[in-house]
Design an enzyme around this catalytic site. Structure first.
Site, mmCIF file in Angstrom:
data_model
loop_
_atom_site.group_PDB
_atom_site.id
_atom_site.type_symbol
_atom_site.label_atom_id
_atom_site.label_comp_id
_atom_site.label_asym_id
_atom_site.label_seq_id
_atom_site.Cartn_x
_atom_site.Cartn_y
_atom_site.Cartn_z
ATOM 1 N N ASP A 168 0.948 -0.949 -0.216
ATOM 2 C CA ASP A 168 -0.092 0.022 0.200
ATOM 3 C C ASP A 168 0.529 1.175 -0.597
ATOM 4 O O ASP A 168 0.442 1.808 -0.441
ATOM 5 C CB ASP A 168 -1.175 0.406 1.234
ATOM 6 C CG ASP A 168 -2.515 -0.729 1.097
ATOM 7 O OD1 ASP A 168 -1.816 -2.072 0.195
ATOM 8 O OD2 ASP A 168 -2.691 -1.043 1.589
ATOM 9 N N MET A 210 -6.021 -2.848 -4.052
ATOM 10 C CA MET A 210 -5.407 -3.212 -3.029
ATOM 11 C C MET A 210 -5.489 -1.117 -2.421
ATOM 12 O O MET A 210 -5.118 -0.292 -3.221
ATOM 13 C CB MET A 210 -4.742 -3.729 -2.100
ATOM 14 C CG MET A 210 -5.317 -4.824 -2.200
ATOM 15 S SD MET A 210 -4.252 -5.991 -1.920
ATOM 16 C CE MET A 210 -5.268 -7.185 -1.242
ATOM 17 N N ARG A 212 -6.361 0.423 1.794
ATOM 18 C CA ARG A 212 -6.974 0.360 2.811
ATOM 19 C C ARG A 212 -7.493 1.824 3.124
ATOM 20 O O ARG A 212 -8.681 1.909 2.777
ATOM 21 C CB ARG A 212 -6.796 -0.786 3.663
ATOM 22 C CG ARG A 212 -7.138 -0.697 5.109
ATOM 23 C CD ARG A 212 -6.816 -1.414 5.593
ATOM 24 N NE ARG A 212 -6.517 -2.634 5.497
ATOM 25 C CZ ARG A 212 -7.480 -3.666 6.082
ATOM 26 N NH1 ARG A 212 -8.714 -3.214 7.073
ATOM 27 N NH2 ARG A 212 -7.819 -4.662 5.818
ATOM 28 N N GLU A 263 -9.822 -0.262 -2.276
ATOM 29 C CA GLU A 263 -10.839 -0.903 -1.962
ATOM 30 C C GLU A 263 -11.480 0.073 -0.660
ATOM 31 O O GLU A 263 -12.316 0.099 -0.705
ATOM 32 C CB GLU A 263 -10.242 -1.734 -1.531
ATOM 33 C CG GLU A 263 -8.801 -1.665 -0.554
ATOM 34 C CD GLU A 263 -8.613 -3.076 0.196
ATOM 35 O OE1 GLU A 263 -8.866 -4.156 -0.143
ATOM 36 O OE2 GLU A 263 -7.323 -2.334 0.829
ATOM 37 N N ARG A 309 -0.369 -9.179 -4.313
ATOM 38 C CA ARG A 309 0.667 -9.443 -3.397
ATOM 39 C C ARG A 309 1.673 -10.111 -3.492
ATOM 40 O O ARG A 309 2.797 -10.779 -3.299
ATOM 41 C CB ARG A 309 0.052 -9.200 -1.966
ATOM 42 C CG ARG A 309 -0.025 -7.883 -1.361
ATOM 43 C CD ARG A 309 -0.589 -8.586 -0.228
ATOM 44 N NE ARG A 309 -0.923 -9.506 0.577
ATOM 45 C CZ ARG A 309 -1.483 -9.619 2.152
ATOM 46 N NH1 ARG A 309 -2.424 -9.243 2.202
ATOM 47 N NH2 ARG A 309 -1.853 -10.893 2.218
HETATM 48 O O1 F6P Z 1 -0.766 -5.283 3.010
HETATM 49 C C1 F6P Z 1 -1.706 -4.500 3.028
HETATM 50 C C2 F6P Z 1 -3.087 -5.121 2.272
HETATM 51 O O2 F6P Z 1 -3.268 -5.447 1.246
HETATM 52 C C3 F6P Z 1 -4.808 -4.282 1.963
HETATM 53 O O3 F6P Z 1 -4.718 -3.250 1.277
HETATM 54 C C4 F6P Z 1 -6.040 -5.281 2.384
HETATM 55 O O4 F6P Z 1 -6.561 -4.443 2.640
HETATM 56 C C5 F6P Z 1 -5.555 -6.036 3.537
HETATM 57 O O5 F6P Z 1 -3.277 -5.609 2.994
HETATM 58 C C6 F6P Z 1 -5.922 -7.532 3.032
HETATM 59 O O6 F6P Z 1 -4.866 -8.796 3.791
HETATM 60 P P1 F6P Z 1 -5.565 -10.034 4.561
HETATM 61 O O7 F6P Z 1 -6.402 -10.240 2.690
HETATM 62 O O8 F6P Z 1 -3.989 -10.302 4.542
HETATM 63 O O9 F6P Z 1 -6.154 -9.484 5.619
#
Ligand code: F6P
Length: 382
Positions: A168, A210, A212, A263, A309
């Site tokens: 992020d 992604m 957050r 998101e 990721r």
């Molecule tokens: O690494 C951060 C992130 O990619 C956020 O943007 C996303 O909301 C979150 O991780 C989701 O991670 P997980 O599905 O592993 O909880």
């Protein structure tokens, strides 16, 4: 030897020096013949984690340290401990490999803060095990949550250097976190692909990426991929303005549109979309359904999710991760602790861990990227 963490003429801040820390360092030196470093990966994974581990092992071994890979994040420091000695052979071929060979945990037992005198305090247990293992230093690779846990341990006397990671790119104190460039590459590639199918079918394609609390991936990939609308958490959107943008494009002969939504994006006066408690998701589908009704056009949504990721890191992420890993070892070797390595312009420096906790690096709504995008006709729905 070139000190990667210290550009010419630049003195790294020395923030260790609490009497406890020195006493601890000396105690752990007498506990073991060999000097030891620990390394762990914590929080969500990001491309480049293995490249950091590789650099830590190579640099650490080169300086005469034995390197212990603590497994499953901070959880590996609890109970009987879960670790393995990492040698050059263990990190061979790791540069292009996604994920983390040490595996990772999202906070786990460390979701609360250290409570002095608590009966079952994971922090005290972890600190005790750091001492038992004879670690002269611990490298904690992760985002804000990971560095928050590190800070608690530092305050209790643990010798820690943090390494900033998150796709992020929202960790303060550093220009870049590794993993971001790879996510950007994946998102931009997706936009390129959506362009050709959108144009062929006269459709509106919405891509949810992604991000957050920060819209860095959406903003960078949206501009790089030539999106028509970019929705980010920092700029609440008005869906009517998004629909207007699509209809305006129609008027001037563009029968398709590309929308990139982080998101965490939210409508004006509204809140972010969650698919489950604590799990963001749904803004892409919501925007898609509303636009289909408002414009009468055929609209589709693609949620990119964890594809951003996984997989092999880009060369830029491999390079940054390698610089961070090497600098973390060099800093610990110089007696620095309680700091996080960081990229500042072309240099790797260190910044106090406490300065990166409790706030995020978000997109300033009037920064040059936003103004550039506005100038090119991109709508933010504002
Ligand atoms: O690494 C951060 C992130 O990619 C956020 O943007 C996303 O909301 C979150 O991780 C989701 O991670 P997980 O599905 O592993 O909880």
């Amino acid at each position: 030897m070139v000190f990667l963490a210290r550009p010419e003429g630049f003195e790294l801040p020395r923030r260790s020096g609490t009497p406890f820390h020195h006493a601890y360092m000396e105690a752990s030196m007498t506990n073991t013949q060999k000097r030891r470093l620990g390394v762990l990966t914590s929080g969500g994974d990001a491309p480049g984690l293995n490249a950091v581990i590789r650099a830590v092992v190579k640099m650490g071994n080169g300086l005469g340290y034995e390197v212990l890979g603590i497994q499953q994040g901070y959880e590996g420091l609890l109970g009987d401990t879960d670790y393995r000695v990492l040698t050059g052979a263990d990190v061979r071929g790791l540069l292009p490999r996604g994920g983390t060979i040490l595996r990772t945990t999202n906070k786990g037992h460390f979701s609360g803060k250290h409570v002095e005198g608590a009966k079952h305090d994971p922090y005290s247990e972890a600190l005790e095990n750091i001492q038992k293992l004879g670690l002269n230093g611990l490298i904690t690779i992760g985002g804000e949550g990971t560095q928050g846990i590190a800070l608690e341990l530092v305050r209790m006397g643990a010798p820690i250097i943090g390494v900033p990671k998150t796709i992020d790119n929202d960790l303060p104190g550093t220009d870049r976190t590794f993993g971001f460039d790879t996510a950007l590459q994946v998102a931009t590639d997706a936009i390129d692909r959506l362009h050709t199918t959108a144009a062929s079918h006269n459709r509106v394609m919405v891509l949810e990426v992604m991000g957050r609390h920060a819209g860095w991936i959406a903003l960078h990939s949206g501009i790089a991929g030539g999106a028509d609308v970019i929705l980010i958490p920092e700029i609440p959107f008005d869906i009517q303005l998004v629909a207007d943008k699509i209809m305006e494009r129609e008027k001037y002969g563009s029968n398709f549109s590309i929308i990139v939504a982080a998101e965490g994006a939210m409508p004006k006066g509204g809140t972010a979309f969650y698919m489950a408690p604590g799990r963001l998701g749904g803004v892409g589908n919501s925007v898609t359904e509303q636009l289909a009704q408002m414009t009468g056009k055929d609209c589709r949504c693609v949620v990119l999710g964890h594809l951003q990721r996984g997989g092999t890191p880009t060369p830029a992420d491999r390079l940054l991760a390698t610089r961070y890993g090497a600098a973390a070892v060099t800093a610990l070797n110089d007696g620095i602790t309680g700091e996080m390595v960081a990229l500042r312009a072309q240099d790797i420096i260190t910044v106090p861990i406490e300065s990166v906790i409790g706030h995020l690096k978000t997109v300033r709504p009037h920064n040059d990227l936003i103004r550039t995008a506005h100038g090119l006709g991109v709508s933010f729905g504002d």
